[in-house]
Design an enzyme around this catalytic site. Structure first.
Site, PDB file in Angstrom:
ATOM      1  N   GLY A 125       3.126   0.168   4.323  1.00 50.34           N
ATOM      2  CA  GLY A 125       2.283   0.954   3.423  1.00 50.34           C
ATOM      3  C   GLY A 125       3.091   1.886   2.551  1.00 50.34           C
ATOM      4  O   GLY A 125       3.513   2.965   2.985  1.00 50.34           O
ATOM      5  N   LEU A 126       3.279   1.449   1.319  1.00 55.48           N
ATOM      6  CA  LEU A 126       4.014   2.255   0.351  1.00 55.48           C
ATOM      7  C   LEU A 126       3.079   2.716  -0.764  1.00 55.48           C
ATOM      8  O   LEU A 126       2.973   3.907  -1.063  1.00 55.48           O
ATOM      9  CB  LEU A 126       5.139   1.377  -0.223  1.00 55.48           C
ATOM     10  CG  LEU A 126       5.611   1.715  -1.632  1.00 55.48           C
ATOM     11  CD1 LEU A 126       6.542   2.903  -1.557  1.00 55.48           C
ATOM     12  CD2 LEU A 126       6.306   0.529  -2.256  1.00 55.48           C
ATOM     13  N   GLY A 343      -8.032 -30.211 -17.308  1.00 54.97           N
ATOM     14  CA  GLY A 343      -9.238 -30.083 -18.120  1.00 54.97           C
ATOM     15  C   GLY A 343     -10.305 -29.285 -17.377  1.00 54.97           C
ATOM     16  O   GLY A 343      -9.999 -28.311 -16.683  1.00 54.97           O
ATOM     17  N   GLU A 367       5.041  -6.110  -5.133  1.00 55.26           N
ATOM     18  CA  GLU A 367       6.462  -5.878  -4.793  1.00 55.26           C
ATOM     19  C   GLU A 367       7.295  -5.589  -6.047  1.00 55.26           C
ATOM     20  O   GLU A 367       8.414  -6.067  -6.196  1.00 55.26           O
ATOM     21  CB  GLU A 367       7.028  -7.030  -3.962  1.00 55.26           C
ATOM     22  CG  GLU A 367       6.346  -7.052  -2.599  1.00 55.26           C
ATOM     23  CD  GLU A 367       7.001  -7.924  -1.563  1.00 55.26           C
ATOM     24  OE1 GLU A 367       8.233  -7.937  -1.479  1.00 55.26           O
ATOM     25  OE2 GLU A 367       6.254  -8.568  -0.811  1.00 55.26           O
TER      26      GLU A 367
HETATM   27  C1  LIG Z   1      -2.843  -8.291  -3.504  1.00 50.70           C
HETATM   28  C2  LIG Z   1      -1.893  -7.148  -3.425  1.00 50.70           C
HETATM   29  C3  LIG Z   1      -1.157  -6.928  -2.261  1.00 50.70           C
HETATM   30  C4  LIG Z   1      -0.310  -5.822  -2.153  1.00 50.70           C
HETATM   31  N1  LIG Z   1       0.338  -5.566  -0.959  1.00 50.70           N
HETATM   32  C5  LIG Z   1       1.037  -4.407  -0.827  1.00 50.70           C
HETATM   33  C6  LIG Z   1       1.598  -4.036   0.445  1.00 50.70           C
HETATM   34  O1  LIG Z   1       1.524  -4.775   1.436  1.00 50.70           O
HETATM   35  N2  LIG Z   1       2.226  -2.831   0.551  1.00 50.70           N
HETATM   36  C7  LIG Z   1       2.347  -1.976  -0.519  1.00 50.70           C
HETATM   37  O2  LIG Z   1       2.893  -0.915  -0.349  1.00 50.70           O
HETATM   38  N3  LIG Z   1       1.832  -2.304  -1.734  1.00 50.70           N
HETATM   39  C8  LIG Z   1       1.181  -3.492  -1.912  1.00 50.70           C
HETATM   40  N4  LIG Z   1       0.645  -3.821  -3.132  1.00 50.70           N
HETATM   41  C9  LIG Z   1       0.795  -2.883  -4.245  1.00 50.70           C
HETATM   42  C10 LIG Z   1       1.746  -3.355  -5.347  1.00 50.70           C
HETATM   43  O3  LIG Z   1       3.064  -3.339  -4.899  1.00 50.70           O
HETATM   44  C11 LIG Z   1       1.478  -2.436  -6.558  1.00 50.70           C
HETATM   45  O4  LIG Z   1       0.202  -2.782  -7.072  1.00 50.70           O
HETATM   46  C12 LIG Z   1       2.535  -2.563  -7.617  1.00 50.70           C
HETATM   47  O5  LIG Z   1       3.768  -2.054  -7.169  1.00 50.70           O
HETATM   48  C13 LIG Z   1       2.138  -1.825  -8.903  1.00 50.70           C
HETATM   49  O6  LIG Z   1       1.742  -0.527  -8.631  1.00 50.70           O
HETATM   50  P1  LIG Z   1       0.348   0.020  -9.217  1.00 50.70           P
HETATM   51  O7  LIG Z   1      -0.705  -0.977  -8.854  1.00 50.70           O
HETATM   52  O8  LIG Z   1       0.181   1.407  -8.739  1.00 50.70           O
HETATM   53  O9  LIG Z   1       0.518  -0.034 -10.783  1.00 50.70           O
HETATM   54  P2  LIG Z   1       1.120   1.142 -11.681  1.00 50.70           P
HETATM   55  O10 LIG Z   1       2.383   1.617 -11.082  1.00 50.70           O
HETATM   56  O11 LIG Z   1       0.039   2.127 -11.945  1.00 50.70           O
HETATM   57  O12 LIG Z   1       1.445   0.362 -13.021  1.00 50.70           O
HETATM   58  C14 LIG Z   1       0.466   0.002 -13.966  1.00 50.70           C
HETATM   59  C15 LIG Z   1       1.147  -0.737 -15.106  1.00 50.70           C
HETATM   60  O13 LIG Z   1       2.053   0.148 -15.773  1.00 50.70           O
HETATM   61  C16 LIG Z   1       3.344  -0.404 -15.789  1.00 50.70           C
HETATM   62  N5  LIG Z   1       4.330   0.671 -15.702  1.00 50.70           N
HETATM   63  C17 LIG Z   1       4.394   1.670 -14.779  1.00 50.70           C
HETATM   64  N6  LIG Z   1       5.415   2.471 -15.038  1.00 50.70           N
HETATM   65  C18 LIG Z   1       6.023   1.978 -16.154  1.00 50.70           C
HETATM   66  C19 LIG Z   1       7.155   2.395 -16.933  1.00 50.70           C
HETATM   67  N7  LIG Z   1       7.905   3.469 -16.598  1.00 50.70           N
HETATM   68  N8  LIG Z   1       7.486   1.667 -18.008  1.00 50.70           N
HETATM   69  C20 LIG Z   1       6.765   0.573 -18.363  1.00 50.70           C
HETATM   70  N9  LIG Z   1       5.683   0.140 -17.670  1.00 50.70           N
HETATM   71  C21 LIG Z   1       5.329   0.836 -16.572  1.00 50.70           C
HETATM   72  C22 LIG Z   1       3.389  -1.340 -14.593  1.00 50.70           C
HETATM   73  O14 LIG Z   1       4.410  -2.320 -14.744  1.00 50.70           O
HETATM   74  C23 LIG Z   1       1.990  -1.911 -14.648  1.00 50.70           C
HETATM   75  O15 LIG Z   1       1.940  -2.947 -15.593  1.00 50.70           O
HETATM   76  C24 LIG Z   1      -0.160  -4.947  -3.267  1.00 50.70           C
HETATM   77  C25 LIG Z   1      -0.854  -5.205  -4.455  1.00 50.70           C
HETATM   78  C26 LIG Z   1      -1.710  -6.276  -4.545  1.00 50.70           C
HETATM   79  C27 LIG Z   1      -2.472  -6.489  -5.825  1.00 50.70           C
END
Ligand SMILES: Cc1cc2nc3c(=O)[nH]c(=O)nc-3n(C[C@H](O)[C@H](O)[C@H](O)COP(=O)(O)OP(=O)(O)OC[C@H]3O[C@@H](n4cnc5c(N)ncnc54)[C@H](O)[C@@H]3O)c2cc1C
Length: 387
Positions: A125-126, A343, A367
């Site tokens: 959980g990160l 299709g 990730e």
């Molecule tokens: C199905 C699923 C399973 C997952 N499993 C896990 C898990 O087991 N453990 C865990 O810890 N997490 C998990 N995650 C979380 C996943 O790692 C995060 O969703 C991911 O790291 C993106 O973080 P966020 O969703 O907060 O997006 P945000 O960080 O809010 O980013 C939103 C958008 O902004 C962009 N962005 C952010 N900062 C910048 C920047 N400085 N410059 C340019 N673009 C930027 C991002 O690339 C993205 O497109 C999971 C996610 C999903 C959907």
């Protein structure tokens, strides 16, 4: 010599997982996916095959293999289904691996044997509702010592494998102090069922419908002080190492999905006819499949390279990010093209390519998003030093 031919042992593993995916997963996964059910029976059978123990030593019930072997298994699974593959990926690379890498002897003895057998799952959980890419800046979950207990408060979002009936433990990153303005982050293991630790309902996801993803809440959640995983304040460094490895694994999964699209199209274009010929007769279709095969090949080579460096103990951060970026692009492009070749049937959930299409998108997010991979690559190229 530079070469990526599999040795006898690796080929035996690859073909046994390929057969398992074809004969055990393929016939049932469509229905499970429609219902959004966690594939308990498949996970149990994968456990008995030793897949959850692949990169761990035999003393913990593992198979004594390496991370390359684990990635090879992910690639073959994802040629057929990604929900199952991500369950294995998260269970091993995010769940069990940090315990193996950073745990004390007592922690390894307690948790790893069940995890290696696939009888139990661990989660990592990160990510938090308020931030995923922006860690540690966006982190809000805290843990404070109260006598011989950690008291955890906060929440986590999108955590894979965190709410199944066989989940035994979630390792949560939390702020345990401050060094000036800088948060000190530590990893703390929270066993399933701990009072104050609430697991939310399964999200309704676009893809990976059979994998388990939940929001977690910690409210005055108390665990023993010895549940600290690795050193105090070492959580952020541990997390970076865990994610570098995890990216190679996700890359392998994505490359498998990209190859699965080619497999499905090769079958389909020999059966479907249009304008008096099999679809595969038309050069426009042949070229599309040729492009898909080229992407899948490059994707496979990119994760082979990153994994080979990883198991050789060489630096692999940049190669892991390049592989994650390359393979997730290939998965997205191939799933889009495969759906097009099918299709109207490509838009029907009963066809695997529709599942691949839905599963591919998250590979550009989880990730570390594609933007984060580009940041890592740019940093490794020294670009972040430019003013
Ligand atoms: C199905 C699923 C399973 C997952 N499993 C896990 C898990 O087991 N453990 C865990 O810890 N997490 C998990 N995650 C979380 C996943 O790692 C995060 O969703 C991911 O790291 C993106 O973080 P966020 O969703 O907060 O997006 P945000 O960080 O809010 O980013 C939103 C958008 O902004 C962009 N962005 C952010 N900062 C910048 C920047 N400085 N410059 C340019 N673009 C930027 C991002 O690339 C993205 O497109 C999971 C996610 C999903 C959907």
């Amino acid at each position: 010599m530079v070469g990526f031919a599999l040795n006898e042992e690796q080929e035996a593993l690859r073909s046994s997982v390929e057969e398992f995916a074809r004969e055990v997963i393929a016939p049932v996964i469509g229905d499970l996916y429609e219902r959004g059910e966690f594939p308990y029976d498949i996970v149990s059978r994968m456990g008995k095959m030793g897949l959850f123990g692949l990169p761990f030593p035999e003393e913990y019930g593992g198979m004594g293999g390496d991370f390359f072997a684990f990635c090879l298994a992910l690639h073959e699974l994802a040629r057929v289904d990604s929900s199952v593959a991500i369950t294995l990926e998260a269970g091993v690379a995010l769940g069990a691996m940090p315990i193996y890498r950073f745990g004390s002897a007592a922690q390894k003895d307690r948790w790893l044997p069940d995890l290696c057998q696939g009888e139990r799952l661990a989660a990592f959980g990160l990510t938090e509702p308020g931030g995923g890419s922006d860690i540690p800046g966006g982190m809000r979950t805290t843990a404070r010592l109260d006598g011989d207990q950690w008291v955890i408060d906060g929440s986590k979002a999108f955590i894979t494998n965190s709410g199944t009936s066989i989940t035994s433990v979630v390792t949560a990153l939390a702020i345990t102090g401050r060094d000036g303005a800088k948060p000190e982050i530590s990893a703390i293991m929270v066993p399933a069922g701990t009072p104050g630790f609430t697991v939310g309902p399964e999200y309704s996801k676009v893809g990976w419908r059979c994998s388990d993803t939940r929001e977690l809440a910690f409210s005055d959640c108390r665990v023993p002080a010895e549940n600290l995983l690795g050193g105090l304040g070492r959580g952020y460094a541990q997390f970076l190492q865990t994610l570098d490895e995890g990216r190679v694994a996700i890359a392998a999964l994505a490359a498998g999905l990209a190859e699965g699209c080619v497999d499905e199209c090769l079958r389909y274009v020999g059966q479907r006819t249009a304008f008096g010929h099999e679809l595969g007769h038309y050069q426009a279709i042949q070229f599309k499949i040729a492009d898909m095969a080229a992407r899948a090949h490059v994707a496979r080579l990119s994760w082979y390279d990153a994994a080979a460096r990883l198991i050789a103990g060489e630096p692999f951060k940049s190669q892991a990010a390049i592989a994650k970026l390359t393979c997730s692009n290939a998965a997205m492009d191939n799933s889009r093209d495969a759906t097009q070749i099918f299709g109207g049937y490509g838009y029907m959930n009963e066809f695997p390519v529709a599942r691949f299409y839905r599963d591919a998108k998250v590979l550009e997010i989880g990730e570390g998003t594609s933007e984060v991979q580009r940041m890592v690559i740019a940093r490794q190229l020294g670009l972040s030093r430019l003013g």
